[in-house]
Design an enzyme around this catalytic site. Structure first.
Site, PDB file in Angstrom:
ATOM      1  N   ASP A  32      38.876 -10.996 -37.742  1.00  0.00           N
ATOM      2  CA  ASP A  32      39.087 -10.005 -36.682  1.00  0.00           C
ATOM      3  C   ASP A  32      40.345  -9.158 -36.895  1.00  0.00           C
ATOM      4  OD1 ASP A  32      36.879 -11.197 -35.410  1.00  0.00           O
ATOM      5  OD2 ASP A  32      38.192 -12.704 -34.511  1.00  0.00           O
ATOM      6  N   GLN A  88      35.469 -13.105 -42.204  1.00  0.00           N
ATOM      7  CA  GLN A  88      36.433 -14.111 -41.758  1.00  0.00           C
ATOM      8  C   GLN A  88      37.802 -13.831 -42.398  1.00  0.00           C
ATOM      9  OE1 GLN A  88      33.089 -15.499 -42.788  1.00  0.00           O
ATOM     10  NE2 GLN A  88      32.718 -14.816 -40.718  1.00  0.00           N
ATOM     11  N   ARG A 131      39.876 -14.138 -27.345  1.00  0.00           N
ATOM     12  CA  ARG A 131      40.601 -14.606 -28.529  1.00  0.00           C
ATOM     13  C   ARG A 131      41.953 -15.171 -28.116  1.00  0.00           C
ATOM     14  NH1 ARG A 131      39.238  -9.031 -31.477  1.00  0.00           N
ATOM     15  NH2 ARG A 131      37.148  -9.528 -32.222  1.00  0.00           N
ATOM     16  N   GLY A 139      31.848 -10.411 -37.109  1.00  0.00           N
ATOM     17  CA  GLY A 139      31.588  -9.323 -36.160  1.00  0.00           C
ATOM     18  C   GLY A 139      32.484  -8.177 -36.562  1.00  0.00           C
ATOM     19  N   HIS A 140      31.933  -7.183 -37.222  1.00  0.00           N
ATOM     20  CA  HIS A 140      32.742  -6.076 -37.722  1.00  0.00           C
ATOM     21  C   HIS A 140      32.529  -4.861 -36.830  1.00  0.00           C
ATOM     22  CE1 HIS A 140      33.070  -8.055 -41.953  1.00  0.00           C
ATOM     23  NE2 HIS A 140      33.664  -8.714 -41.002  1.00  0.00           N
ATOM     24  N   GLY A 176      40.420  -6.328 -38.478  1.00  0.00           N
ATOM     25  CA  GLY A 176      40.080  -4.899 -38.546  1.00  0.00           C
ATOM     26  C   GLY A 176      39.496  -4.507 -39.891  1.00  0.00           C
ATOM     27  N   LYS A 177      38.927  -5.480 -40.600  1.00  0.00           N
ATOM     28  CA  LYS A 177      38.340  -5.199 -41.933  1.00  0.00           C
ATOM     29  C   LYS A 177      37.214  -4.176 -41.851  1.00  0.00           C
ATOM     30  CE  LYS A 177      37.231  -9.563 -42.371  1.00  0.00           C
ATOM     31  NZ  LYS A 177      37.984 -10.191 -41.264  1.00  0.00           N
ATOM     32  N   ARG A 204      33.906 -14.371 -26.798  1.00  0.00           N
ATOM     33  CA  ARG A 204      34.936 -15.307 -26.327  1.00  0.00           C
ATOM     34  C   ARG A 204      36.308 -14.628 -26.298  1.00  0.00           C
ATOM     35  NH1 ARG A 204      34.240 -20.282 -30.439  1.00  0.00           N
ATOM     36  NH2 ARG A 204      33.846 -18.556 -31.857  1.00  0.00           N
ATOM     37  N   SER A 234      46.944   1.040 -39.220  1.00  0.00           N
ATOM     38  CA  SER A 234      46.007   1.589 -38.246  1.00  0.00           C
ATOM     39  C   SER A 234      46.682   1.662 -36.892  1.00  0.00           C
ATOM     40  CB  SER A 234      44.747   0.724 -38.186  1.00  0.00           C
ATOM     41  OG  SER A 234      43.978   1.127 -37.076  1.00  0.00           O
TER      42      SER A 234
HETATM   43  P1  IMP Z   1      31.592 -20.854 -38.023  1.00  0.00           P
HETATM   44  O1  IMP Z   1      31.899 -19.941 -39.158  1.00  0.00           O
HETATM   45  O2  IMP Z   1      30.661 -20.249 -37.025  1.00  0.00           O
HETATM   46  O3  IMP Z   1      31.173 -22.205 -38.489  1.00  0.00           O
HETATM   47  O4  IMP Z   1      32.953 -21.081 -37.213  1.00  0.00           O
HETATM   48  C1  IMP Z   1      34.052 -21.797 -37.767  1.00  0.00           C
HETATM   49  C2  IMP Z   1      35.370 -21.290 -37.208  1.00  0.00           C
HETATM   50  O5  IMP Z   1      35.612 -19.987 -37.741  1.00  0.00           O
HETATM   51  C3  IMP Z   1      35.396 -21.123 -35.697  1.00  0.00           C
HETATM   52  O6  IMP Z   1      36.717 -21.387 -35.248  1.00  0.00           O
HETATM   53  C4  IMP Z   1      35.070 -19.655 -35.477  1.00  0.00           C
HETATM   54  O7  IMP Z   1      35.596 -19.148 -34.277  1.00  0.00           O
HETATM   55  C5  IMP Z   1      35.754 -19.038 -36.680  1.00  0.00           C
HETATM   56  N1  IMP Z   1      35.096 -17.802 -37.141  1.00  0.00           N
HETATM   57  C6  IMP Z   1      33.964 -17.697 -37.884  1.00  0.00           C
HETATM   58  N2  IMP Z   1      33.697 -16.425 -38.160  1.00  0.00           N
HETATM   59  C7  IMP Z   1      34.673 -15.698 -37.609  1.00  0.00           C
HETATM   60  C8  IMP Z   1      34.969 -14.299 -37.582  1.00  0.00           C
HETATM   61  O8  IMP Z   1      34.270 -13.455 -38.164  1.00  0.00           O
HETATM   62  N3  IMP Z   1      36.095 -13.922 -36.892  1.00  0.00           N
HETATM   63  C9  IMP Z   1      36.906 -14.829 -36.289  1.00  0.00           C
HETATM   64  N4  IMP Z   1      36.680 -16.143 -36.298  1.00  0.00           N
HETATM   65  C10 IMP Z   1      35.580 -16.582 -36.942  1.00  0.00           C
HETATM   66 MG    MG Z   2      35.356 -10.004 -36.146  1.00  0.00          MG
END
Ligand code: IMP
Ligand code: MG
Length: 373
Positions: free
Chosen positions: A12, A186, A266, A39-40, A14-15, A264, A360
């Site tokens: 998260d 991630q 953050r 989630g981009h 800002g990629k 959720r 940014s």
């Molecule tokens: P999972 O990748 O859904 O198994 O989640 C594992 C952990 O990585 C959790 O704490 C998620 O909230 C976090 N997580 C997974 N993908 C993202 C992302 O794109 N942004 C922020 N946190 C992430």
């Molecule tokens: Mg994201």
């Protein structure tokens, strides 16, 4: 020059926003890890777009193609939905989407397993861990193996929109002639090897993911790590610079820090230089891009963690981190030439040994400023 855009912290950062802005200068934007847990978020002319699986291409540019690589785990139903939405906004754009047949698929039971097993780390429940587990246990299903399964219908639907399912070897020559942008998902602190285990995702979020995806024939020359000028995290696990209470709520609101995938709230905290330095060192990051300077504008002082009692050299060092802070003078406005902003950026450069190349200052492309010095 081929480049990569990696998350330097917990995702998260800002990629998507940065990738979208830079993509016009590239022939391919390549996702190499993760799946619909990402989630981009992109703002284009005031309209918000969120992609979970599709690379953050600026589809207005007809020359940029999107590639979903072998290291991903793909929820085909979700990808079909994203393709349909894309076709509404940019008719014909799907012809520029390529999906590696060696990527593995996420099955409905993987999402159920996530809910049952991974609540304690705060999983996104997108089936990511269970899909990678199936792959590692040699029970996984590849995109190219779906021909005789219930999932085949999704491939047909996407194929009808123009999406291609390919072997990397067949597009490799074309890629070699073009300019590539690798878009990470991630962040380093969620990486399966170098992240704060077990509070991690299950993929390679570092430069390693690019190589294991088969792209060693055209590796990135510069690896941009993206970080906010403060820090956020979704899910459980250590967060040394976390801000609690009213102060935290206030920053969350100002920064609109709610998960793009799950909605959720953050967790929020101050910039963590020891963690950022660790992330740069273990992931191959050569340059930095810092985001969200508009959100902290107007503060008298901006706290920054400049050291822990013990310098972190392994993921487990974060479990007991004792952060120490300095207060840097705040910037009135996030703009070029601002002295306090320049000093803040210099502090980050000094702590990490990486130059900051862009900052940014807002959600639109025009708010991404090249930075020198
Ligand atoms: P999972 O990748 O859904 O198994 O989640 C594992 C952990 O990585 C959790 O704490 C998620 O909230 C976090 N997580 C997974 N993908 C993202 C992302 O794109 N942004 C922020 N946190 C992430
Ligand atoms: Mg994201």
């Amino acid at each position: 020059m081929n480049i990569a855009i990696l998350g330097a912290m917990w995702g998260d950062e800002g990629k998507g926003h940065i990738t979208h802005h830079l993509s016009k200068d590239y022939d391919w934007v390549i996702r190499f890890n993760g799946g619909a847990n990402a989630g981009h978020t992109i703002y284009r002319d005031g309209k918000k777009y969120v992609h979970n699986l599709l690379p953050s291409v600026d589809w207005r540019n007809q020359n940029t193609k999107a590639y979903l690589g072998a290291g991903m785990v793909i929820d085909l139903e979700k990808l079909r939905d994203e393709v349909y939405t894309l076709e509404k906004d940019f008719p014909g754009a799907s012809k520029r989407i390529y999906v590696d047949k060696s990527a593995f698929v996420v099955l409905p039971e993987h999402k159920e397993e996530d809910k049952k097993e991974n609540a304690h780390i705060g999983s996104t429940n997108r089936g990511i861990g269970p899909a990678y587990r199936a792959k590692i246990s040699r029970r996984g299903i590849r995109v190219g193996d779906c021909v005789n399964s219930d999932l085949f219908g999704y491939l047909i639907q996407m194929g009808n929109c123009g999406v291609r399912f390919v072997d990397l070897l067949n597009v490799r020559d074309e890629m070699t002639r073009g300019k590539l942008l690798y878009e990470g998902a991630q962040g380093v602190l969620l990486d399966i090897n170098h992240g704060i285990y077990p509070f991690v995702s299950c993929s390679d979020c570092t430069i390693g993911g690019i190589y294991s995806g088969g792209f060693h024939f055209a590796p990135p020359k510069r690896i941009y790590g993206v970080a906010k000028c403060y820090t956020t995290k979704v899910g459980e696990g250590p967060f040394p610079t976390e801000i609690h209470g009213e102060e935290g709520n206030d920053l969350r609101k100002r920064g609109n820090e709610y998960g793009a995938t799950t909605g959720r709230p953050r967790r929020v905290g101050w910039l963590d230089l020891p963690a950022l330095n660790y992330a740069c060192k273990v992931s191959g990051i050569t340059d930095l891009i810092l985001t969200k300077f508009d959100i902290l504008a107007g503060m008298e002082n901006v706290p920054v963690c400049n050291k822990y009692e013990k310098v972190p050299t392994s993921p487990s060092d974060f479990m007991s981190a004792e952060p120490e802070y300095v207060k840097l003078p705040g910037w009135a406005k996030a703009e070029k030439g601002n002295k306090e902003l320049t000093d803040f950026i210099r502090t980050v450069q000094k702590a990490t040994g990486c130059y900051v190349n862009y900052i940014s200052t807002g959600t639109e492309s025009k708010d991404i400023l090249p930075w020198y010095g």
